[in-house]
Design a protein around this motif. Structure first.
Motif, PDB file in Angstrom:
ATOM      1  N   ALA A   1      -1.767   5.442 -14.362  1.00 60.21           N
ATOM      2  CA  ALA A   1      -3.017   4.686 -14.273  1.00 60.21           C
ATOM      3  C   ALA A   1      -2.964   3.599 -13.198  1.00 60.21           C
ATOM      4  CB  ALA A   1      -3.339   4.057 -15.629  1.00 60.21           C
ATOM      5  N   VAL A   2      -1.802   2.957 -13.013  1.00 59.44           N
ATOM      6  CA  VAL A   2      -1.734   1.764 -12.168  1.00 59.44           C
ATOM      7  C   VAL A   2      -1.245   2.053 -10.745  1.00 59.44           C
ATOM      8  CG1 VAL A   2      -0.734  -0.556 -11.939  1.00 59.44           C
ATOM      9  CG2 VAL A   2      -1.381   0.305 -14.191  1.00 59.44           C
ATOM     10  N   ILE A   3      -0.300   2.950 -10.584  1.00 60.97           N
ATOM     11  CA  ILE A   3       0.295   3.186  -9.261  1.00 60.97           C
ATOM     12  C   ILE A   3      -0.742   3.615  -8.212  1.00 60.97           C
ATOM     13  CG2 ILE A   3       1.854   4.703  -7.968  1.00 60.97           C
ATOM     14  CD1 ILE A   3       3.860   4.414 -10.240  1.00 60.97           C
ATOM     15  N   PRO A   4      -1.689   4.500  -8.532  1.00 59.68           N
ATOM     16  CA  PRO A   4      -2.691   4.843  -7.506  1.00 59.68           C
ATOM     17  C   PRO A   4      -3.459   3.627  -6.998  1.00 59.68           C
ATOM     18  CG  PRO A   4      -2.735   6.471  -9.256  1.00 59.68           C
ATOM     19  CD  PRO A   4      -1.829   5.375  -9.728  1.00 59.68           C
ATOM     20  N   GLY A   5      -3.699   2.637  -7.852  1.00 58.47           N
ATOM     21  CA  GLY A   5      -4.363   1.411  -7.413  1.00 58.47           C
ATOM     22  C   GLY A   5      -3.504   0.598  -6.469  1.00 58.47           C
ATOM     23  N   ILE A   6      -2.183   0.594  -6.706  1.00 59.33           N
ATOM     24  CA  ILE A   6      -1.267  -0.083  -5.782  1.00 59.33           C
ATOM     25  C   ILE A   6      -1.334   0.581  -4.410  1.00 59.33           C
ATOM     26  CG2 ILE A   6       1.162  -0.532  -5.271  1.00 59.33           C
ATOM     27  CD1 ILE A   6       1.662  -0.815  -8.250  1.00 59.33           C
ATOM     28  N   ILE A   7      -1.281   1.895  -4.398  1.00 59.22           N
ATOM     29  CA  ILE A   7      -1.302   2.643  -3.139  1.00 59.22           C
ATOM     30  C   ILE A   7      -2.614   2.413  -2.397  1.00 59.22           C
ATOM     31  CG2 ILE A   7      -1.271   4.967  -2.153  1.00 59.22           C
ATOM     32  CD1 ILE A   7       0.566   5.771  -4.500  1.00 59.22           C
ATOM     33  N   ALA A   8      -3.703   2.307  -3.136  1.00 52.14           N
ATOM     34  CA  ALA A   8      -5.030   2.101  -2.525  1.00 52.14           C
ATOM     35  C   ALA A   8      -5.270   0.663  -2.095  1.00 52.14           C
ATOM     36  CB  ALA A   8      -6.115   2.520  -3.517  1.00 52.14           C
ATOM     37  N   GLY A   9      -4.388  -0.245  -2.512  1.00 53.26           N
ATOM     38  CA  GLY A   9      -4.541  -1.647  -2.122  1.00 53.26           C
ATOM     39  C   GLY A   9      -5.418  -2.460  -3.044  1.00 53.26           C
ATOM     40  N   THR A  10      -5.927  -1.846  -4.112  1.00 52.80           N
ATOM     41  CA  THR A  10      -6.826  -2.555  -5.024  1.00 52.80           C
ATOM     42  C   THR A  10      -6.083  -3.257  -6.154  1.00 52.80           C
ATOM     43  OG1 THR A  10      -7.151  -0.493  -6.259  1.00 52.80           O
ATOM     44  CG2 THR A  10      -8.759  -1.024  -4.534  1.00 52.80           C
ATOM     45  N   THR A  11      -4.864  -2.838  -6.435  1.00 52.73           N
ATOM     46  CA  THR A  11      -4.043  -3.461  -7.463  1.00 52.73           C
ATOM     47  C   THR A  11      -2.934  -4.261  -6.797  1.00 52.73           C
ATOM     48  OG1 THR A  11      -4.481  -1.711  -9.063  1.00 52.73           O
ATOM     49  CG2 THR A  11      -2.511  -3.052  -9.426  1.00 52.73           C
ATOM     50  N   ARG A  12      -2.869  -5.540  -7.126  1.00 55.37           N
ATOM     51  CA  ARG A  12      -1.831  -6.421  -6.583  1.00 55.37           C
ATOM     52  C   ARG A  12      -1.121  -7.091  -7.750  1.00 55.37           C
ATOM     53  NH1 ARG A  12      -6.426  -6.922  -4.062  1.00 55.37           N
ATOM     54  NH2 ARG A  12      -6.979  -8.804  -5.249  1.00 55.37           N
ATOM     55  N   ILE A  13       0.194  -7.072  -7.726  1.00 54.23           N
ATOM     56  CA  ILE A  13       0.993  -7.534  -8.852  1.00 54.23           C
ATOM     57  C   ILE A  13       1.846  -8.727  -8.427  1.00 54.23           C
ATOM     58  CG2 ILE A  13       2.792  -6.907 -10.513  1.00 54.23           C
ATOM     59  CD1 ILE A  13       1.802  -4.006 -10.289  1.00 54.23           C
ATOM     60  N   ALA A  14       1.871  -9.758  -9.279  1.00 53.87           N
ATOM     61  CA  ALA A  14       2.755 -10.907  -9.081  1.00 53.87           C
ATOM     62  C   ALA A  14       3.813 -10.891 -10.176  1.00 53.87           C
ATOM     63  CB  ALA A  14       1.955 -12.213  -9.115  1.00 53.87           C
ATOM     64  N   PHE A  15       5.049 -11.174  -9.805  1.00 57.17           N
ATOM     65  CA  PHE A  15       6.182 -11.108 -10.726  1.00 57.17           C
ATOM     66  C   PHE A  15       6.421 -12.486 -11.335  1.00 57.17           C
ATOM     67  CE2 PHE A  15      11.000 -10.460 -11.196  1.00 57.17           C
ATOM     68  CZ  PHE A  15      10.861  -9.847 -12.427  1.00 57.17           C
TER      69      PHE A  15
ATOM     70  N   PRO B   1       1.774  -9.410  -0.072  1.00 57.63           N
ATOM     71  CA  PRO B   1       2.685  -9.247  -1.220  1.00 57.63           C
ATOM     72  C   PRO B   1       3.262  -7.846  -1.408  1.00 57.63           C
ATOM     73  CG  PRO B   1       0.420  -9.199  -1.988  1.00 57.63           C
ATOM     74  CD  PRO B   1       0.357  -9.464  -0.501  1.00 57.63           C
ATOM     75  N   TYR B   2       3.879  -7.289  -0.378  1.00 57.83           N
ATOM     76  CA  TYR B   2       4.502  -5.980  -0.517  1.00 57.83           C
ATOM     77  C   TYR B   2       5.663  -6.043  -1.513  1.00 57.83           C
ATOM     78  CZ  TYR B   2       6.591  -1.465   0.728  1.00 57.83           C
ATOM     79  OH  TYR B   2       7.090  -0.184   0.681  1.00 57.83           O
ATOM     80  N   LEU B   3       6.456  -7.090  -1.437  1.00 57.03           N
ATOM     81  CA  LEU B   3       7.626  -7.205  -2.311  1.00 57.03           C
ATOM     82  C   LEU B   3       7.217  -7.237  -3.779  1.00 57.03           C
ATOM     83  CD1 LEU B   3      10.712  -7.697  -2.669  1.00 57.03           C
ATOM     84  CD2 LEU B   3      10.196 -10.151  -2.571  1.00 57.03           C
ATOM     85  N   SER B   4       6.306  -8.132  -4.133  1.00 53.26           N
ATOM     86  CA  SER B   4       5.946  -8.282  -5.546  1.00 53.26           C
ATOM     87  C   SER B   4       5.131  -7.109  -6.058  1.00 53.26           C
ATOM     88  CB  SER B   4       5.177  -9.591  -5.755  1.00 53.26           C
ATOM     89  OG  SER B   4       3.953  -9.586  -5.034  1.00 53.26           O
ATOM     90  N   THR B   5       4.268  -6.552  -5.222  1.00 50.38           N
ATOM     91  CA  THR B   5       3.384  -5.483  -5.686  1.00 50.38           C
ATOM     92  C   THR B   5       4.052  -4.118  -5.654  1.00 50.38           C
ATOM     93  OG1 THR B   5       1.383  -6.662  -4.997  1.00 50.38           O
ATOM     94  CG2 THR B   5       1.207  -4.288  -5.227  1.00 50.38           C
ATOM     95  N   VAL B   6       4.577  -3.745  -4.504  1.00 50.02           N
ATOM     96  CA  VAL B   6       5.109  -2.392  -4.327  1.00 50.02           C
ATOM     97  C   VAL B   6       6.537  -2.272  -4.837  1.00 50.02           C
ATOM     98  CG1 VAL B   6       5.632  -0.593  -2.647  1.00 50.02           C
ATOM     99  CG2 VAL B   6       3.579  -1.992  -2.366  1.00 50.02           C
TER     100      VAL B   6
END
Length: 371
Positions: free
Chosen positions: A109-123, A87-92
């Protein structure tokens, strides 16, 4: 204007290309699809830890590579070449893009988790009645309670957060009264119906029933302009993905035409096939040029018009190149065993993702008449 990539962008492209060629083979991808999860967590962590790809468009202050839309374009084209499921499109691009626009403590607070791969976001924006109109919403946020349904939410099954659009006031299609929320995916009273899309990625129908939402979850209370900007950025990124898909479809079809023999010679020697391959090549090159221009204009007043022009062109190219690739291959072009059919499926989905050809032609016409 200089259309060459910087040394850093070229290194990013080459590094990701090598990794995908070595690790993300068609057979490996098919194993993931057959597993039914729609993604490979090990690959996602490799993107984060081994390659640093998830930090490509983020500021160095957040631990990123200091890039932006061009880096997203580079990454998405390479992912298109391998029809990557993760999910690169939805997360990043979408989740990270929204956070970059909002800034402040929530982004920190959230962007470092995205970069680390621990935070994944669905739109979670699309609704069954809404088609491609971002302001057509029946999901509501009233009195701190979120209620409604979102359709075809890619990656929701393995997301840690949901980026949700909800109406806080006004009528169903009003431009005002739309909030953008970032809420935990495992929040109480959220339910899902998970399934795989035609090309093997995970998607869900997501239902909210009196989900408690606090002020800390609201990224923007009057969010339609922000949502439109983020979706335009995502549309440009999807156009880049399409360019990768279409390049592989053309190259694969060209190779097949050189090898497949009919009436004693390769079918690529027949003039009608040669003309078809040239037409496919021209469609790909035009799609690449339009995608580059749209990406370069994302930070300008011409953003929406450039994105709609590019998406309309890419949508036409996806249909033309995909259908011709299958036709030249014949019956084997739609088999599960041959990669070309899977690229065709992704091209077909991209054709209508974030707006069909007709939608974007109409949108561009409206922008031109208003100018």
């Amino acid at each position: 204007m200089d259309f060459n990539f910087t040394e850093e962008q070229t290194m990013l492209r080459d590094m990701l290309s090598r990794y995908l060629a070595d690790t993300y083979t068609f057979d490996a991808r098919q194993n993931v699809v057959r597993g039914g999860k729609g993604w490979n967590p090990a690959v996602w962590q490799a993107f984060a830890e081994e390659l640093g790809v998830l930090g490509a468009p983020f500021a160095e202050a957040h631990g990123g590579l200091g890039g932006g839309a061009i880096e997203n374009m580079v990454v998405m084209e390479e992912m298109g070449r391998a029809i990557v499921l993760e999910p690169y499109l939805s997360t990043v691009v979408i989740g990270g893009g929204a956070l970059k626009h909002v800034g402040g403590a929530i982004a920190d607070a959230v962007i470092p988790g995205i970069i680390a791969g621990t935070t994944r976001i669905a739109f979670a924006a699309s609704e069954p009645q809404g088609r491609f109109y971002l302001n057509d919403l029946t999901t509501t946020l009233k009195g701190g309670l979120l209620n409604g349904q979102k359709a075809v939410v890619e990656g929701a099954a393995h997301a840690t957060h949901l980026l949700v659009t909800a109406r806080t006031g006004g009528a169903q299609r009003d431009a005002g009264g739309i909030a953008l929320l970032l809420i935990p995916a495992d929040a109480k009273d959220i339910t899902r119906r998970d399934y795989l899309t035609v090309h093997g990625a995970s998607a869900s129908e997501v239902y909210f029933e009196n989900v408690a939402v606090g002020a800390e979850h609201v990224l923007n209370a009057e969010a339609l302009p922000l949502i439109e900007a983020v979706v335009d950025e995502a549309t440009a990124a999807v156009c880049a993905e399409a360019c990768g898909v279409l390049k592989v479809l053309h190259a694969t079809t060209l190779d097949y035409a050189k090898q497949r023999k009919q009436f004693g010679k390769a079918i690529g020697d027949f003039q009608v096939i040669q003309h078809r391959l040239v037409d496919m090549f021209m469609e790909v090159e035009q799609a690449v040029s339009m995608t580059m221009m749209a990406t370069l204009k994302l930070d300008t007043a011409e953003r929406s018009a450039a994105v709609s022009m590019a998406k309309a062109k890419v949508g036409k190219a996806a249909k033309f190149v995909g259908q011709n690739a299958v036709q030249v291959h014949g019956g084997i072009g739609i088999t599960q065993e041959l990669a070309v059919g899977h690229y065709f499926k992704r091209a077909t989905l991209i054709e209508n993702l974030f707006g069909s050809v007709d939608f974007h032609l109409s949108r561009y016409e409206g922008i031109a008449l208003a100018a």
